[in-house]
Design a protein around this motif. Structure first.
Motif, PDB file in Angstrom:
ATOM      1  N   ILE A 142      43.714  44.010  35.958  1.00  0.00           N
ATOM      2  CA  ILE A 142      43.348  45.412  36.104  1.00  0.00           C
ATOM      3  C   ILE A 142      44.549  46.300  35.800  1.00  0.00           C
ATOM      4  N   GLU A 143      44.324  47.307  34.974  1.00  0.00           N
ATOM      5  CA  GLU A 143      45.398  48.224  34.611  1.00  0.00           C
ATOM      6  C   GLU A 143      45.426  49.453  35.513  1.00  0.00           C
ATOM      7  N   ARG A 144      44.357  49.699  36.238  1.00  0.00           N
ATOM      8  CA  ARG A 144      44.312  50.873  37.118  1.00  0.00           C
ATOM      9  C   ARG A 144      45.405  50.772  38.171  1.00  0.00           C
ATOM     10  N   ARG A 145      46.008  51.932  38.509  1.00  0.00           N
ATOM     11  CA  ARG A 145      47.194  51.938  39.357  1.00  0.00           C
ATOM     12  C   ARG A 145      46.893  52.158  40.836  1.00  0.00           C
ATOM     13  N   GLU A 146      45.625  52.409  41.201  1.00  0.00           N
ATOM     14  CA  GLU A 146      45.325  52.607  42.617  1.00  0.00           C
ATOM     15  C   GLU A 146      45.737  51.373  43.414  1.00  0.00           C
ATOM     16  N   PRO A 147      46.259  51.576  44.638  1.00  0.00           N
ATOM     17  CA  PRO A 147      46.765  50.456  45.450  1.00  0.00           C
ATOM     18  C   PRO A 147      45.753  49.335  45.639  1.00  0.00           C
ATOM     19  N   GLU A 148      44.463  49.695  45.833  1.00  0.00           N
ATOM     20  CA  GLU A 148      43.453  48.662  46.078  1.00  0.00           C
ATOM     21  C   GLU A 148      43.320  47.724  44.885  1.00  0.00           C
ATOM     22  N   PHE A 149      43.383  48.277  43.684  1.00  0.00           N
ATOM     23  CA  PHE A 149      43.231  47.457  42.486  1.00  0.00           C
ATOM     24  C   PHE A 149      44.464  46.595  42.245  1.00  0.00           C
ATOM     25  N   GLN A 150      45.628  47.152  42.512  1.00  0.00           N
ATOM     26  CA  GLN A 150      46.841  46.361  42.337  1.00  0.00           C
ATOM     27  C   GLN A 150      46.926  45.249  43.382  1.00  0.00           C
ATOM     28  N   GLU A 151      46.420  45.531  44.587  1.00  0.00           N
ATOM     29  CA  GLU A 151      46.381  44.470  45.598  1.00  0.00           C
ATOM     30  C   GLU A 151      45.410  43.376  45.178  1.00  0.00           C
ATOM     31  N   LEU A 152      44.316  43.774  44.540  1.00  0.00           N
ATOM     32  CA  LEU A 152      43.343  42.803  44.042  1.00  0.00           C
ATOM     33  C   LEU A 152      43.989  41.896  42.996  1.00  0.00           C
ATOM     34  N   ASN A 153      44.782  42.487  42.098  1.00  0.00           N
ATOM     35  CA  ASN A 153      45.536  41.690  41.131  1.00  0.00           C
ATOM     36  C   ASN A 153      46.415  40.664  41.832  1.00  0.00           C
ATOM     37  N   GLU A 154      47.149  41.131  42.844  1.00  0.00           N
ATOM     38  CA  GLU A 154      48.092  40.262  43.536  1.00  0.00           C
ATOM     39  C   GLU A 154      47.389  39.153  44.304  1.00  0.00           C
ATOM     40  N   ARG A 155      46.270  39.481  44.949  1.00  0.00           N
ATOM     41  CA  ARG A 155      45.529  38.469  45.710  1.00  0.00           C
ATOM     42  C   ARG A 155      44.985  37.375  44.796  1.00  0.00           C
ATOM     43  N   ALA A 156      44.424  37.793  43.658  1.00  0.00           N
ATOM     44  CA  ALA A 156      43.886  36.817  42.713  1.00  0.00           C
ATOM     45  C   ALA A 156      45.008  35.972  42.114  1.00  0.00           C
ATOM     46  N   ARG A 157      46.128  36.617  41.815  1.00  0.00           N
ATOM     47  CA  ARG A 157      47.286  35.900  41.266  1.00  0.00           C
ATOM     48  C   ARG A 157      47.808  34.866  42.271  1.00  0.00           C
ATOM     49  N   ALA A 158      47.843  35.230  43.538  1.00  0.00           N
ATOM     50  CA  ALA A 158      48.327  34.314  44.574  1.00  0.00           C
ATOM     51  C   ALA A 158      47.403  33.112  44.706  1.00  0.00           C
ATOM     52  N   LEU A 159      46.096  33.359  44.666  1.00  0.00           N
ATOM     53  CA  LEU A 159      45.137  32.257  44.774  1.00  0.00           C
ATOM     54  C   LEU A 159      45.278  31.304  43.596  1.00  0.00           C
ATOM     55  N   LYS A 160      45.374  31.858  42.405  1.00  0.00           N
ATOM     56  CA  LYS A 160      45.483  31.003  41.221  1.00  0.00           C
ATOM     57  C   LYS A 160      46.779  30.196  41.237  1.00  0.00           C
ATOM     58  N   HIS A 161      47.838  30.784  41.778  1.00  0.00           N
ATOM     59  CA  HIS A 161      49.105  30.044  41.877  1.00  0.00           C
ATOM     60  C   HIS A 161      48.952  28.847  42.808  1.00  0.00           C
ATOM     61  N   ILE A 162      48.319  29.050  43.961  1.00  0.00           N
ATOM     62  CA  ILE A 162      48.124  27.942  44.900  1.00  0.00           C
ATOM     63  C   ILE A 162      47.279  26.852  44.261  1.00  0.00           C
TER      64      ILE A 162
END
Length: 211
Positions: A91-111
């Motif tokens: 997601i390119e949108r800069r709102e905090p909720e969307f950036q947190e969504l990026n981070e949560r998905a990234r963390a899951l995929k890393h695990i």
């Protein structure tokens, strides 16, 4: 064809198309640095071909591996690569909720990508399972936050359902693994879960905020 048959075919297509995202997208990105126009043409052609013939990209990759006589665990390799960021699913949108969504998905995929290194260590693997469960909950919590703030969320709702479905299938498959040690099945399920995690936050890009 029954609804179950159609669902099973769709699930199978999701598995075999993993090669497009995990293997070919990084290749396209590298080619764009050399010849942008040619890379974009190739990308469009392969994406179209994969859509019309799910599994085509996987067949090409497998043939290359066979020709080069490379002996690798294909599913394991896909799982490891699934942790890499794919621009199309970010997601390119800069709102905090969307950036947190990026981070949560990234963390899951890393695990998920660490499973090949942990699966033969029962203690480590059990810890990874706990970490995956926590990461799934955190991702869904963030999705629900987006739900509360944004409208036109039909695409996200559908992706959330798919993600929850594969999460439940993953849990069932783990129980099977501990019973009979079918690692290959676990690997495929992990790949699906990784792929669906990417799709989940990609589906948020069309939402609009409540006024």
């Amino acid at each position: 064809m029954t609804m179950d048959d159609m669902k099973n075919e769709a699930d199978a297509a999701s598995v075999v198309s993993m090669a497009l995202y995990a293997v070919m997208y990084p290749v396209f990105n590298q080619l764009e640095k050399v010849n942008l126009s040619a890379a974009q043409t190739l990308r469009a052609a392969i994406i179209k071909a994969e859509k019309e013939n799910p599994g085509l990209t996987q067949d090409i990759v497998m043939k290359i591996l066979e020709k080069k006589n490379l002996k690798i665990d294909y599913n394991e390799s896909l799982l490891r690569m699934a942790a890499d960021d794919v621009e199309e699913f970010t997601i390119e949108r800069r709102e905090p909720e969307f950036q947190e969504l990026n981070e949560r998905a990234r963390a899951l995929k890393h695990i998920l990508s660490t499973i090949p290194d942990e699966i033969n260590d029962r203690v480590g693997f059990l810890q990874s399972i706990k970490n995956i469960a926590s990461a799934i909950k955190e991702l869904l919590d963030t999705v629900n936050t987006v739900f509360r703030k944004y409208q036109n969320r039909r695409a996200l709702e559908q992706q959330k359902k798919e993600f929850v479905k594969y999460s439940k299938s993953f849990s069932v498959t783990l129980k099977t693994y501990f019973r009979d040690g079918k690692y290959d099945t676990v690997s495929i399920l992990h790949s699906l879960l990784s792929h669906t995690a990417s799709d989940t936050f990609n589906g948020c890009t069309g939402t609009h905020q409540h006024h």
